[in-house]
Design an enzyme around this catalytic site. Structure first.
Site, mmCIF file in Angstrom:
data_model
loop_
_atom_site.group_PDB
_atom_site.id
_atom_site.type_symbol
_atom_site.label_atom_id
_atom_site.label_comp_id
_atom_site.label_asym_id
_atom_site.label_seq_id
_atom_site.Cartn_x
_atom_site.Cartn_y
_atom_site.Cartn_z
ATOM 1 N N ASN A 7 0.858 -1.183 0.000
ATOM 2 C CA ASN A 7 0.000 0.000 0.000
ATOM 3 C C ASN A 7 0.895 1.235 0.000
ATOM 4 O O ASN A 7 1.364 1.676 1.041
ATOM 5 C CB ASN A 7 -0.884 -0.054 1.261
ATOM 6 C CG ASN A 7 -1.843 1.112 1.346
ATOM 7 O OD1 ASN A 7 -1.826 2.014 0.490
ATOM 8 N ND2 ASN A 7 -2.669 1.118 2.374
ATOM 9 N N LYS A 14 3.014 0.912 3.311
ATOM 10 C CA LYS A 14 2.618 -0.060 4.323
ATOM 11 C C LYS A 14 2.565 -1.425 3.650
ATOM 12 O O LYS A 14 2.145 -1.520 2.484
ATOM 13 C CB LYS A 14 1.216 0.270 4.860
ATOM 14 C CG LYS A 14 1.182 1.491 5.746
ATOM 15 C CD LYS A 14 -0.183 1.608 6.403
ATOM 16 C CE LYS A 14 -0.563 3.058 6.554
ATOM 17 N NZ LYS A 14 -1.938 3.386 6.422
ATOM 18 N N LEU A 209 -15.591 5.184 9.341
ATOM 19 C CA LEU A 209 -15.227 6.403 10.065
ATOM 20 C C LEU A 209 -13.825 6.241 10.644
ATOM 21 O O LEU A 209 -13.639 5.657 11.718
ATOM 22 C CB LEU A 209 -16.239 6.678 11.189
ATOM 23 C CG LEU A 209 -17.724 6.700 10.777
ATOM 24 C CD1 LEU A 209 -18.618 6.952 11.981
ATOM 25 C CD2 LEU A 209 -17.973 7.745 9.690
ATOM 26 N N GLY A 212 -9.610 9.237 7.562
ATOM 27 C CA GLY A 212 -10.402 9.514 6.367
ATOM 28 C C GLY A 212 -11.751 8.865 6.610
ATOM 29 O O GLY A 212 -11.800 7.789 7.208
ATOM 30 N N ASP A 283 -7.459 13.432 16.322
ATOM 31 C CA ASP A 283 -7.680 12.142 16.980
ATOM 32 C C ASP A 283 -8.854 12.230 17.959
ATOM 33 O O ASP A 283 -8.845 13.045 18.879
ATOM 34 C CB ASP A 283 -6.406 11.728 17.709
ATOM 35 C CG ASP A 283 -6.474 10.287 18.188
ATOM 36 O OD1 ASP A 283 -7.519 9.887 18.748
ATOM 37 O OD2 ASP A 283 -5.486 9.578 17.994
ATOM 38 N N ARG A 285 -9.747 10.380 20.356
ATOM 39 C CA ARG A 285 -9.445 10.131 21.775
ATOM 40 C C ARG A 285 -9.063 11.435 22.454
ATOM 41 O O ARG A 285 -9.489 11.733 23.570
ATOM 42 C CB ARG A 285 -8.303 9.112 21.898
ATOM 43 C CG ARG A 285 -8.733 7.715 21.523
ATOM 44 C CD ARG A 285 -7.564 6.835 21.217
ATOM 45 N NE ARG A 285 -6.941 7.190 19.939
ATOM 46 C CZ ARG A 285 -6.131 6.414 19.258
ATOM 47 N NH1 ARG A 285 -5.797 5.232 19.724
ATOM 48 N NH2 ARG A 285 -5.621 6.796 18.097
ATOM 49 N N GLY A 331 -11.227 3.156 12.405
ATOM 50 C CA GLY A 331 -10.748 3.559 13.735
ATOM 51 C C GLY A 331 -11.810 4.121 14.663
ATOM 52 O O GLY A 331 -11.964 3.648 15.793
ATOM 53 N N GLU A 334 -15.109 1.612 14.789
ATOM 54 C CA GLU A 334 -14.934 0.365 15.551
ATOM 55 C C GLU A 334 -14.726 0.616 17.035
ATOM 56 O O GLU A 334 -15.049 -0.240 17.861
ATOM 57 C CB GLU A 334 -13.713 -0.411 15.013
ATOM 58 C CG GLU A 334 -13.938 -1.001 13.644
ATOM 59 C CD GLU A 334 -12.649 -1.471 12.984
ATOM 60 O OE1 GLU A 334 -11.699 -1.863 13.691
ATOM 61 O OE2 GLU A 334 -12.585 -1.432 11.743
ATOM 62 N N GLU A 384 -8.558 -4.104 5.310
ATOM 63 C CA GLU A 384 -8.302 -3.826 3.898
ATOM 64 C C GLU A 384 -7.193 -4.716 3.338
ATOM 65 O O GLU A 384 -7.270 -5.165 2.202
ATOM 66 C CB GLU A 384 -7.970 -2.352 3.716
ATOM 67 C CG GLU A 384 -9.200 -1.481 3.923
ATOM 68 C CD GLU A 384 -8.926 0.006 3.875
ATOM 69 O OE1 GLU A 384 -8.420 0.533 4.871
ATOM 70 O OE2 GLU A 384 -9.220 0.615 2.843
HETATM 71 P P1 AMP Z 1 -8.109 4.844 10.847
HETATM 72 O O1 AMP Z 1 -7.863 5.938 9.847
HETATM 73 O O2 AMP Z 1 -9.219 3.914 10.470
HETATM 74 O O3 AMP Z 1 -6.836 4.123 11.252
HETATM 75 O O4 AMP Z 1 -8.627 5.576 12.186
HETATM 76 C C1 AMP Z 1 -7.772 6.395 12.953
HETATM 77 C C2 AMP Z 1 -8.597 7.244 13.896
HETATM 78 O O5 AMP Z 1 -9.444 6.403 14.702
HETATM 79 C C3 AMP Z 1 -7.771 8.006 14.915
HETATM 80 O O6 AMP Z 1 -7.304 9.224 14.398
HETATM 81 C C4 AMP Z 1 -8.781 8.240 16.011
HETATM 82 O O7 AMP Z 1 -9.516 9.416 15.738
HETATM 83 C C5 AMP Z 1 -9.728 7.061 15.919
HETATM 84 N N1 AMP Z 1 -9.537 6.095 17.013
HETATM 85 C C6 AMP Z 1 -8.677 5.071 17.099
HETATM 86 N N2 AMP Z 1 -8.801 4.405 18.270
HETATM 87 C C7 AMP Z 1 -9.784 5.037 18.958
HETATM 88 C C8 AMP Z 1 -10.404 4.841 20.248
HETATM 89 N N3 AMP Z 1 -10.032 3.859 21.063
HETATM 90 N N4 AMP Z 1 -11.393 5.694 20.602
HETATM 91 C C9 AMP Z 1 -11.772 6.696 19.770
HETATM 92 N N5 AMP Z 1 -11.232 6.922 18.567
HETATM 93 C C10 AMP Z 1 -10.260 6.106 18.161
#
Ligand code: AMP
Length: 396
Positions: A7, A14, A209, A212, A283, A285, A331, A334, A384
């Site tokens: 990727n 990656k 969600l 991106g 983020d 969190r 992220g 889930e 993915e």
């Molecule tokens: P992704 O692009 O699918 O890897 O998602 C990354 C985003 O998921 C991060 O920037 C966070 O905003 C969110 N995220 C990841 N872990 C958590 C969590 N435990 N609680 C809330 N948001 C999270």
């Protein structure tokens, strides 16, 4: 058979090596800051210690050769010979209108990836370099292109046309394409299986969600609409992307701040979203922590994010004249039970009802709606890399 999944992002690579006998990850890693001063590789051979090094990587070609070296290394390697790699699956950002499915790479496929450079200027050139580097290092190993846009090619014209002069569609293929296709395809199929829906009579909304973010409306297994557009900028509010804005904002900002169109687009892609609204972070969190400490802008940013998702869900229910299942993935989808609850609390008009205890679960496939809910709501973790590996295996 072992399949290597590649990727190539604009400045990263990656990878995962997957054993398709049991679909287990043998090794995974990332090369970062490619083309910049401090490029580095992190290689995780799963059953051995993680290897990290700062190595100059002027381009993706060098990064690919470092990945192969890491996989073959005496100490942290996992392969004795490259011949053990049965095939390579490449995530390719943009297949334009040409590909509605994955395809074994030949000269024609590479020509199309090149023709789509304008549509995916940051990713398609990196994708092609990655493909050509793998071809030269593994000339006898089949290479497969898995396009991020492919799943959305079933959208009807009324969904993908922009109401701008028709000649621009004809001359430049300007239209909605959609992205995250591998994830939407994988997750929507799991929704049908896991939710025991009728594949030929099902209406599913997938909420991918993550940093991106995009939604798709999937009717009878086929994508009928999605929120990203010509590029991934359209649609939801994201980590650093604005999502939908009035196009006149571009002109207004360019004039007021004396910026070029490219500079404004850079702001809308990289300096906007919940990060800009909150002034805290992209983020969720950190946004949650800041909101708990009373930071109003962090709270407002999450409210805006949720509001946009809720509006898109409503529009896809309208587009499909109903919905059987709504699914959360990636992220935020889930992991963030609070965001899921905020979204579902605005969907009571659909008869959505979630089980608070089940909504606390993270990272596993689960039905979070109550038996009384009129719409099934679930969490399906996306994968993915595995989806790319499966598509690759199926084609060879
Ligand atoms: P992704 O692009 O699918 O890897 O998602 C990354 C985003 O998921 C991060 O920037 C966070 O905003 C969110 N995220 C990841 N872990 C958590 C969590 N435990 N609680 C809330 N948001 C999270």
């Amino acid at each position: 058979m072992k399949i290597l999944v590649m990727n190539c992002g604009s400045s990263s690579l990656k990878y995962q090596l997957i054993d398709m006998e049991n679909e287990s990850v043998i090794a995974k890693g990332i090369c970062e800051m490619i083309g910049q001063d401090t490029s580095s590789i992190k290689h995780d051979p799963i059953t051995k210690d993680v290897y990290k090094a700062e190595v100059p990587m002027p381009d993706h070609k060098k990064a690919v050769s470092l990945v192969i070296e890491a996989l073959l290394d005496e100490n942290h390697g996992v392969l004795k010979s490259m011949d053990e790699i049965g095939a390579v699956g490449h995530r390719v950002l943009h297949g334009g209108k040409f590909y509605s499915a994955s395809i074994v790479i030949n000269e024609d496929v590479k020509r199309v990836i090149r023709e789509c450079f304008d549509l995916g200027p940051l990713h398609n050139p990196a994708n092609l370099i990655g493909i050509e580097a793998c071809e030269s290092l593994m000339p006898n190993t089949p290479q497969v292109a898995v396009f991020d846009t492919a799943f959305h090619q079933t959208m009807p014209k009324k969904a993908y046309m922009y109401a701008i002069p028709y000649e621009y569609y004809e001359k430049y293929a300007i239209r909605k394409y959609g992205f995250h296709g591998t994830s939407h395809s994988y997750v929507s199929k799991r929704v049908i299986d896991f939710g025991k829906l009728d594949p030929d009579n099902s209406k599913v909304i997938v909420c991918h969600l993550g940093n991106g973010a995009s939604l798709s409306a999937v009717q009878n297994g086929k994508c009928v609409d999605t929120s990203m557009g010509l590029t991934p900028l359209e649609g939801l509010i994201m980590g650093t992307r604005s999502g939908d804005v009035d196009a006149a904002v571009v002109q207004y900002l360019a004039n007021k701040e004396n910026l070029t169109v490219d500079q404004v687009l850079n702001i809308l892609n990289k300096k906007s979203g919940v990060e800009a609204l909150s002034g805290v972070s992209s983020d969720f969190r950190k946004l949650d922590a800041a909101a708990k400490e009373g930071n109003e802008r962090a709270k407002d940013a999450v409210d805006s994010f949720v509001y946009r998702v809720v509006k898109y869900i409503g529009s896809y229910v309208a587009a499909m004249n109903g919905v059987d299942a709504i699914c959360f993935t990636a992220g935020i989808g889930e992991n963030d039970g609070k965001v899921r609850k905020m979204i579902c609390d605005s969907l009571t008009y659909l008869g959505v009802e979630i089980d608070e205890a089940k909504n606390q679960v993270r990272g596993e496939e689960i039905l979070i709606s109550t038996p009384a809910s009129k719409v099934k709501v679930m969490i399906i973790p996306t994968n993915e890399e595995l989806a790319i590996a499966r598509e690759t295996l199926a084609l060879i």
